[in-house]
Each structure stands twice: as structure tokens, then as C-alpha cells.
Scaffold this active site. Structure first.
Site, PDB file in Angstrom:
ATOM      1  CG  ASP A   1      -3.584   1.090   0.762  1.00  0.00           C
ATOM      2  OD1 ASP A   1      -2.779   0.166   0.579  1.00  0.00           O
ATOM      3  OD2 ASP A   1      -3.743   1.640   1.867  1.00  0.00           O
TER       4      ASP A   1
ATOM      5  N   GLY B   1       0.142   8.529   8.305  1.00  0.00           N
ATOM      6  CA  GLY B   1      -0.696   8.437   7.112  1.00  0.00           C
ATOM      7  C   GLY B   1      -2.170   8.431   7.466  1.00  0.00           C
ATOM      8  CG  HIS B   2      -3.900   5.208   9.658  1.00  0.00           C
ATOM      9  ND1 HIS B   2      -2.802   4.497  10.063  1.00  0.00           N
ATOM     10  CD2 HIS B   2      -4.617   4.376   8.873  1.00  0.00           C
ATOM     11  CE1 HIS B   2      -2.856   3.269   9.570  1.00  0.00           C
ATOM     12  NE2 HIS B   2      -3.946   3.174   8.835  1.00  0.00           N
TER      13      HIS B   2
ATOM     14  CG  LEU C   1      -4.493   4.867  14.352  1.00  0.00           C
ATOM     15  CD1 LEU C   1      -5.121   6.056  15.069  1.00  0.00           C
ATOM     16  CD2 LEU C   1      -5.157   4.644  13.011  1.00  0.00           C
TER      17      LEU C   1
ATOM     18  N   GLY D   1      -6.442   6.926   1.695  1.00  0.00           N
ATOM     19  CA  GLY D   1      -5.100   7.281   1.281  1.00  0.00           C
ATOM     20  C   GLY D   1      -4.765   6.824  -0.123  1.00  0.00           C
TER      21      GLY D   1
ATOM     22  CB  SER E   1       2.706   0.574   5.220  1.00  0.00           C
ATOM     23  OG  SER E   1       2.002  -0.662   5.337  1.00  0.00           O
TER      24      SER E   1
ATOM     25  CG  MET F   1      -8.437  -2.480   8.621  1.00  0.00           C
ATOM     26  SD  MET F   1      -8.202  -4.161   8.010  1.00  0.00           S
ATOM     27  CE  MET F   1      -6.496  -4.108   7.465  1.00  0.00           C
ATOM     28  N   GLY F   2      -6.801   0.416  12.261  1.00  0.00           N
ATOM     29  CA  GLY F   2      -5.922   0.638  13.395  1.00  0.00           C
ATOM     30  C   GLY F   2      -4.460   0.577  12.990  1.00  0.00           C
TER      31      GLY F   2
END
Length: 282
Positions: free
Chosen positions: A154, A40-41, A37, A151, A189, A34-35
């Protein structure tokens, strides 16, 4: 790093590009986001680049997974920044549709994953996992990628997605990627930006407390006592509210009852404006 990052806006173009790659015998990885960034992304992108031949990231802030009083309007949106980071990491294509492309007029279908999606986050955020399951199902079907990366931060979401892919016979392999943390243990996060400097100093207590609770349970202490201890530790540290600290089976998220099980200790707690979630293995 790729020379260019193709950005596509329609499902038709997404499918056309991916089918062409697969027609050449290339494996395609999908990284839904969901952007907003952070590293982690980008760890998901790295995992995809390592395991597949072409990596497709998606960027869509999904309104269906936000409750009426949640932060949909405040959620970070900066496509240029995110596209630059994706490009620098080596992503081959970005799928960035608008809301009308994902939810056209007359859209009336939803995907709900019972049991595993009804507890913990599902109980505290009604409708959340229906929104997640619906958008992820759409992305998996739209892309038809060989492998998709999510990830472990979550963790419940990851298990919900594995369940829906299994139940709906979606052939994409769902792969979990370990949580990326700051040096002090705080899980990365997009919502960490809501923390004030003082709250940011408190936030790492969540991870430390989960690790300590997991150790207590591992040593044979009563599970309910360890969960209650962890809750009190978080409140004493300055967390304003604790939704849950709980030990669960690592696959089903049923209550953890035996050391022979693969387990997880999961928590969600409010700290100022931020609601932080985290988990550790048991």
C-alpha cells in the site's frame, strides 16, 4: 513466541502498558492492521521484533475508510485466528478495540492529507485516505510507540502516513516494509480471497506487467506509451477494468519526469470482485 498474548480493549490500558515498557527503557513497535492476517502482516511483526523490544499489534476494521459500495460488511473478521497468528509470531500485546472505543458518541474530527492523498487511490476512492489518516493518527497518538510499521504494498498509504506524521509532529518513526509476494509474484492481500481459481491464475500478470513497464521507462521509452501499453496488457489478460497504471515520484507521487528521480510504477485494476493494487520501484 511469547507464552501469552495480552489483549487489551481500551486506550487507557494500551497507554498504561506501553508507558510502563518505555519507563523501563524499552523501545516499542506498533503494527496497525485490520485483521485478515497473511504473511505480509506477519512480515511487519517480524520487522518490529527485529527493530524494537516490544511489539504491539492492533486489530480494528475501520469503517471510515470504506466507501458506501465497498466491502466493509464482507471484509474478513476472525479475531481468534488473528490473535493466534500474532501470538505464534511473538507479538507481545494486541490492541483490539470496538467501534465505540475508537469513535465514541460525538466523534467529529477527521484528518485529511491534501495533494498526496488526493490522487490515485484518493481520486478513485473518495474519502478513503481521510479514513486512513484519521484512524492511523489516532493509533499513533494513542500508542505513542517509538516506531510503526506499514507495508510497501500500500505504497501511497505509506507516503500519506509519513506525511501526516511529519506535518503533525508525531514523533513515531514510520517504517516501510517490503511487499511480500506469492511465488508467482502476486502481492499478498486480504482481498485475494475474493479471486476465483481462474482469476487467481490471471492475477500475477499485474506484477509482471508493472515490472515490464518499469523496465520500458528505465530504458528511456516514452512514459505515457509505457503506461498505455501496461493498461492494454492487463485488459488483454482478463482484468475487467484498470483504474490506473502510472509512473510517479517515489516521495511526492507527482508525475515521474526524470531518470534522476526515485520513482514508482503503481497500478489498480479490477479482476472479478477483487480490486488489486500493486507497485514496483523505478
Amino acid at each position: 513466541m511469547t507464552d501469552t498474548l495480552d489483549i487489551v480493549r481500551t486506550v487507557q490500558e494500551l497507554r498504561h502498558r506501553i508507558r510502563a515498557w518505555q519507563g523501563e527503557g524499552l523501545r516499542v513497535g506498533l503494527v496497525p492492521t485490520m485483521g485478515g492476517l497473511h504473511d505480509g502482516h506477519l512480515a511487519l511483526v517480524k520487522a518490529s521484533l527485529k527493530n524494537t523490544d516490544r511489539t504491539v499489534a492492533t486489530l480494528f476494521v475501520n469503517p471510515k475508510q470504506f466507501g458506501p459500495y465497498e466491502d466493509f460488511g464482507e471484509y474478513p473478521r476472525d479475531e481468534d485466528r488473528d490473535a493466534k497468528l500474532f501470538k505464534e509470531e511473538g507479538t507481545h500485546m494486541l490492541f483490539a478495540p470496538d467501534a465505540a472505543e475508537m469513535y465514541p458518541d460525538g466523534f467529529s474530527t477527521s484528518v485529511s492529507v491534501a495533494a498526496i492523498g488526493d490522487v490515485l487511490e484518493g481520486a478513485f476512492r473518495p474519502g478513503f485516505f481521510t479514513g486512513v489518516a484519521t484512524i492511523v493518527t489516532k493509533l499513533l497518538v494513542q500508542a505513542g510507540a517509538d516506531q510503526a510499521f506499514f507495508g510497501e504494498k500500500d505504497y501511497q498509504q505509506l507516503q500519506v502516513i509519513k506525511r501526516l506524521a511529519l506535518d503533525l509532529n508525531i514523533p513515531t518513526d514510520i517504517t516501510g516494509v517490503p511487499t511480500v509476494r506469492e511465488d508467482d509474484g502476486l502481492a499478498l492481500s486480504s482481498r485475494n480471497q475474493y479471486l476465483t481459481p481462474a482469476e487467481r491464475n490471471i492475477a500475477p500478470v499485474l506484477y509482471k506487467t508493472l515490472c515490464a513497464a518499469a523496465e520500458k521507462i528505465h530504458q528511456g521509452n516514452d512514459i505515457a506509451v509505457a503506461e498505455a501499453w501496461a493498461t492494454e496488457e492487463l485488459l488483454a489478460a482478463g482484468f475487467t477494468h484498470v483504474d490506473y497504471v502510472t509512473a510517479r515520484d517515489g516521495a511526492t507521487l507527482d508525475a515521474y519526469t526524470a531518470p534522476s528521480q526515485s520513482g514508482r510504477v503503481l497500478a489498480a485494476a479490477k479482476l472479478g470482485k477483487a480490486r488489486l493494487i500493486d507497485n514496483v520501484s523505478l
